[in-house]
Design an enzyme around this catalytic site. Structure first.
Site, PDB file in Angstrom:
ATOM      1  N   ASP A   2       0.861  -1.178   0.000  1.00  0.00           N
ATOM      2  CA  ASP A   2       0.000   0.000   0.000  1.00  0.00           C
ATOM      3  C   ASP A   2       0.907   1.241   0.000  1.00  0.00           C
ATOM      4  O   ASP A   2       1.730   1.401   0.904  1.00  0.00           O
ATOM      5  CB  ASP A   2      -0.851  -0.052   1.282  1.00  0.00           C
ATOM      6  CG  ASP A   2      -1.826   1.089   1.395  1.00  0.00           C
ATOM      7  OD1 ASP A   2      -1.661   2.103   0.699  1.00  0.00           O
ATOM      8  OD2 ASP A   2      -2.767   0.972   2.210  1.00  0.00           O
TER       9      ASP A   2
ATOM     10  N   SER B 222      -2.380  14.218 -13.708  1.00  0.00           N
ATOM     11  CA  SER B 222      -3.611  14.190 -14.499  1.00  0.00           C
ATOM     12  C   SER B 222      -3.816  15.570 -15.116  1.00  0.00           C
ATOM     13  O   SER B 222      -3.299  16.570 -14.592  1.00  0.00           O
ATOM     14  CB  SER B 222      -4.797  13.881 -13.578  1.00  0.00           C
ATOM     15  OG  SER B 222      -6.018  14.064 -14.266  1.00  0.00           O
TER      16      SER B 222
ATOM     17  N   LYS C 266      -3.481  16.057  -7.397  1.00  0.00           N
ATOM     18  CA  LYS C 266      -2.695  15.986  -8.642  1.00  0.00           C
ATOM     19  C   LYS C 266      -1.939  17.295  -8.883  1.00  0.00           C
ATOM     20  O   LYS C 266      -0.820  17.279  -9.392  1.00  0.00           O
ATOM     21  CB  LYS C 266      -3.604  15.647  -9.821  1.00  0.00           C
ATOM     22  CG  LYS C 266      -4.237  14.247  -9.730  1.00  0.00           C
ATOM     23  CD  LYS C 266      -3.187  13.150  -9.724  1.00  0.00           C
ATOM     24  CE  LYS C 266      -3.800  11.765  -9.827  1.00  0.00           C
ATOM     25  NZ  LYS C 266      -2.780  10.695  -9.840  1.00  0.00           N
TER      26      LYS C 266
ATOM     27  N   TYR D 233      -9.175  15.160  -5.641  1.00  0.00           N
ATOM     28  CA  TYR D 233      -8.403  14.626  -6.772  1.00  0.00           C
ATOM     29  C   TYR D 233      -7.587  15.737  -7.430  1.00  0.00           C
ATOM     30  O   TYR D 233      -6.372  15.604  -7.633  1.00  0.00           O
ATOM     31  CB  TYR D 233      -9.359  13.977  -7.775  1.00  0.00           C
ATOM     32  CG  TYR D 233      -8.654  13.238  -8.895  1.00  0.00           C
ATOM     33  CD1 TYR D 233      -8.024  12.025  -8.649  1.00  0.00           C
ATOM     34  CD2 TYR D 233      -8.622  13.749 -10.185  1.00  0.00           C
ATOM     35  CE1 TYR D 233      -7.368  11.339  -9.666  1.00  0.00           C
ATOM     36  CE2 TYR D 233      -7.982  13.072 -11.212  1.00  0.00           C
ATOM     37  CZ  TYR D 233      -7.350  11.860 -10.946  1.00  0.00           C
ATOM     38  OH  TYR D 233      -6.702  11.188 -11.954  1.00  0.00           O
TER      39      TYR D 233
HETATM   40  P1  NAP Z   1      -6.985   2.058 -11.971  1.00  0.00           P
HETATM   41  O1  NAP Z   1      -7.401   1.257 -13.149  1.00  0.00           O
HETATM   42  O2  NAP Z   1      -7.925   2.212 -10.820  1.00  0.00           O
HETATM   43  O3  NAP Z   1      -5.580   1.518 -11.444  1.00  0.00           O
HETATM   44  C1  NAP Z   1      -4.981   2.096 -10.309  1.00  0.00           C
HETATM   45  C2  NAP Z   1      -4.284   1.004  -9.541  1.00  0.00           C
HETATM   46  O4  NAP Z   1      -3.720   1.594  -8.326  1.00  0.00           O
HETATM   47  C3  NAP Z   1      -5.252  -0.095  -9.090  1.00  0.00           C
HETATM   48  O5  NAP Z   1      -4.710  -1.360  -9.318  1.00  0.00           O
HETATM   49  C4  NAP Z   1      -5.417   0.216  -7.611  1.00  0.00           C
HETATM   50  O6  NAP Z   1      -5.754  -0.907  -6.809  1.00  0.00           O
HETATM   51  C5  NAP Z   1      -4.051   0.734  -7.250  1.00  0.00           C
HETATM   52  N1  NAP Z   1      -4.092   1.417  -5.958  1.00  0.00           N
HETATM   53  C6  NAP Z   1      -5.100   2.165  -5.453  1.00  0.00           C
HETATM   54  N2  NAP Z   1      -4.786   2.569  -4.206  1.00  0.00           N
HETATM   55  C7  NAP Z   1      -3.550   2.052  -3.928  1.00  0.00           C
HETATM   56  C8  NAP Z   1      -2.702   2.110  -2.813  1.00  0.00           C
HETATM   57  N3  NAP Z   1      -3.050   2.749  -1.695  1.00  0.00           N
HETATM   58  N4  NAP Z   1      -1.504   1.467  -2.865  1.00  0.00           N
HETATM   59  C9  NAP Z   1      -1.146   0.794  -3.965  1.00  0.00           C
HETATM   60  N5  NAP Z   1      -1.909   0.688  -5.074  1.00  0.00           N
HETATM   61  C10 NAP Z   1      -3.111   1.319  -5.043  1.00  0.00           C
HETATM   62  O7  NAP Z   1      -6.628   3.555 -12.416  1.00  0.00           O
HETATM   63  P2  NAP Z   1      -5.978   4.115 -13.773  1.00  0.00           P
HETATM   64  O8  NAP Z   1      -7.058   4.750 -14.548  1.00  0.00           O
HETATM   65  O9  NAP Z   1      -5.101   3.096 -14.400  1.00  0.00           O
HETATM   66  O10 NAP Z   1      -5.095   5.303 -13.163  1.00  0.00           O
HETATM   67  C11 NAP Z   1      -3.697   5.200 -12.953  1.00  0.00           C
HETATM   68  C12 NAP Z   1      -3.166   6.592 -12.624  1.00  0.00           C
HETATM   69  O11 NAP Z   1      -3.444   7.469 -13.714  1.00  0.00           O
HETATM   70  C13 NAP Z   1      -3.803   7.208 -11.393  1.00  0.00           C
HETATM   71  O12 NAP Z   1      -2.843   7.935 -10.660  1.00  0.00           O
HETATM   72  C14 NAP Z   1      -4.840   8.151 -11.996  1.00  0.00           C
HETATM   73  O13 NAP Z   1      -5.154   9.233 -11.135  1.00  0.00           O
HETATM   74  C15 NAP Z   1      -4.111   8.611 -13.237  1.00  0.00           C
HETATM   75  N6  NAP Z   1      -5.008   9.129 -14.287  1.00  0.00           N
HETATM   76  C16 NAP Z   1      -5.973   8.337 -14.842  1.00  0.00           C
HETATM   77  C17 NAP Z   1      -6.804   8.869 -15.834  1.00  0.00           C
HETATM   78  C18 NAP Z   1      -7.895   8.066 -16.509  1.00  0.00           C
HETATM   79  O14 NAP Z   1      -8.694   8.649 -17.247  1.00  0.00           O
HETATM   80  N7  NAP Z   1      -7.971   6.757 -16.310  1.00  0.00           N
HETATM   81  C19 NAP Z   1      -6.639  10.198 -16.237  1.00  0.00           C
HETATM   82  C20 NAP Z   1      -5.647  10.960 -15.645  1.00  0.00           C
HETATM   83  C21 NAP Z   1      -4.836  10.419 -14.671  1.00  0.00           C
HETATM   84  P3  NAP Z   1      -7.328  -1.248  -6.542  1.00  0.00           P
HETATM   85  O15 NAP Z   1      -7.784  -1.885  -7.778  1.00  0.00           O
HETATM   86  O16 NAP Z   1      -7.346  -2.134  -5.381  1.00  0.00           O
HETATM   87  O17 NAP Z   1      -7.998   0.062  -6.244  1.00  0.00           O
END
Ligand code: NAP
Length: 269
Positions: free
Chosen positions: A60, A139, A156, A152
């Site tokens: 974590d 982000s 960020k 959020y």
């Molecule tokens: P995602 O599919 O939810 O993947 C995020 C991963 O991080 C999940 O496996 C999650 O585990 C894990 N996680 C959450 N809390 C954690 C913790 N305390 N310690 C360790 N791991 C943890 O999200 P994503 O869309 O790939 O996003 C990845 C990054 O890109 C994030 O920082 C997000 O803010 C950023 N981002 C995403 C978007 C978008 O549109 N998708 C846009 C801009 C920025 P769980 O499955 O257990 O929660």
């Protein structure tokens, strides 16, 4: 990109953007340790990569003890740590007045304290070898503001400043620190977040979300991974403190201009 000989730690790499980064780094020749909070999900994904260059360390990012273990395991596996990708993040919403204070703290803890802990633990290892590259996944919401997402957006925005701080303070030690700021990206996180919206507006929320984006679509996770591989590689050796927007051009759009275009006319008509 060529990541041959490089050793990387990627957080939140069990799915979504983190998993795409892990896959891309292995394809580009890096040795990687992937971390995520759910051990089962992480191990399943790591096995699917079918590579001796992959190890896992569940943990974590909000626990400094877990983070120290992630860095230690990376150095044990690869002999060093060249690249840290702070990708783990969460995105629950809730306006300033309505958000539960504990949820506010949790979002800041995962999205800002987590990367801080990882940098605090990894930078001393990078200093030992006189080089390193930190890639922080912020982000578009760290540069612009999404409705009702104060925690959020603040987390960020804070991560962008933290990243620049590391670039300033540790640049003289050969360490680079950069931001990748994705726009809307088709991962589970966003697809789930959009389900309710699609239902409420009786339309595909992705269409609405991207109708003013110059490229008119959301990103695929691979497209974020390519930018991360570039910033991890020596091809970006003189780039530090940068914010690389990977947003299909979303950030350049003026909201007034976009509104006029939606009315079906061009500016100046
Ligand atoms: P995602 O599919 O939810 O993947 C995020 C991963 O991080 C999940 O496996 C999650 O585990 C894990 N996680 C959450 N809390 C954690 C913790 N305390 N310690 C360790 N791991 C943890 O999200 P994503 O869309 O790939 O996003 C990845 C990054 O890109 C994030 O920082 C997000 O803010 C950023 N981002 C995403 C978007 C978008 O549109 N998708 C846009 C801009 C920025 P769980 O499955 O257990 O929660």
């Amino acid at each position: 990109m060529n990541l041959g000989g490089k050793v990387a730690l990627i957080t939140g790499g069990g799915r979504g953007i983190g998993a795409a980064i892990a896959k891309r780094f292995v394809e580009d020749g890096a040795k990687i340790v992937i971390s995520d909070i759910q051990a089962d999900l992480l191990d399943g994904f790591a096995q699917s990569l079918n590579s001796d260059n992959v190890a896992t360390c569940a943990g974590d990012v909000t626990s400094y003890k877990d983070v120290q273990k992630m860095v230690k395991e990376t150095v044990k596996f690869g002999g060093k740590i060249d690249v840290l990708v702070n990708n783990a993040g969460i995105d629950p919403g809730g306006s300033i007045v309505d958000i539960d204070i504990n949820l506010w703290k949790k979002i800041l803890d995962v999205n800002l304290n987590g990367p801080f802990y990882c940098m605090k633990a990894a930078i001393p290892e990078m200093i030992k070898q006189g080089k390193g590259s930190i890639v922080n996944i912020a982000s578009l919401a760290g540069v612009r503001v999404i409705p009702s997402m104060p925690a959020y957006c603040a987390s960020k925005g804070g991560l962008i400043q933290l990243s620049k701080q590391a670039a300033l303070d540790y640049g003289p030690k050969g360490i680079r620190s950069n931001i990748v700021a994705p726009g809307a990206t088709k991962t589970e996180m966003l697809v789930n977040a959009m389900k309710g919206l699609s239902k409420a507006i009786k339309k595909d929320a992705f269409e609405v979300l991207t109708e003013s984006v110059p490229l008119r679509r959301a990103a695929m996770p691979d497209e974020i991974a390519g930018a991360c591989s570039f910033l991890a590689s020596d091809d970006s050796a003189f780039i530090s403190g940068a914010v690389l927007l990977v947003d299909g051009g979303a950030a350049i759009v003026d909201v007034s201009g976009a509104s006029v275009s939606k009315a079906g006319v061009g500016w100046g008509v």
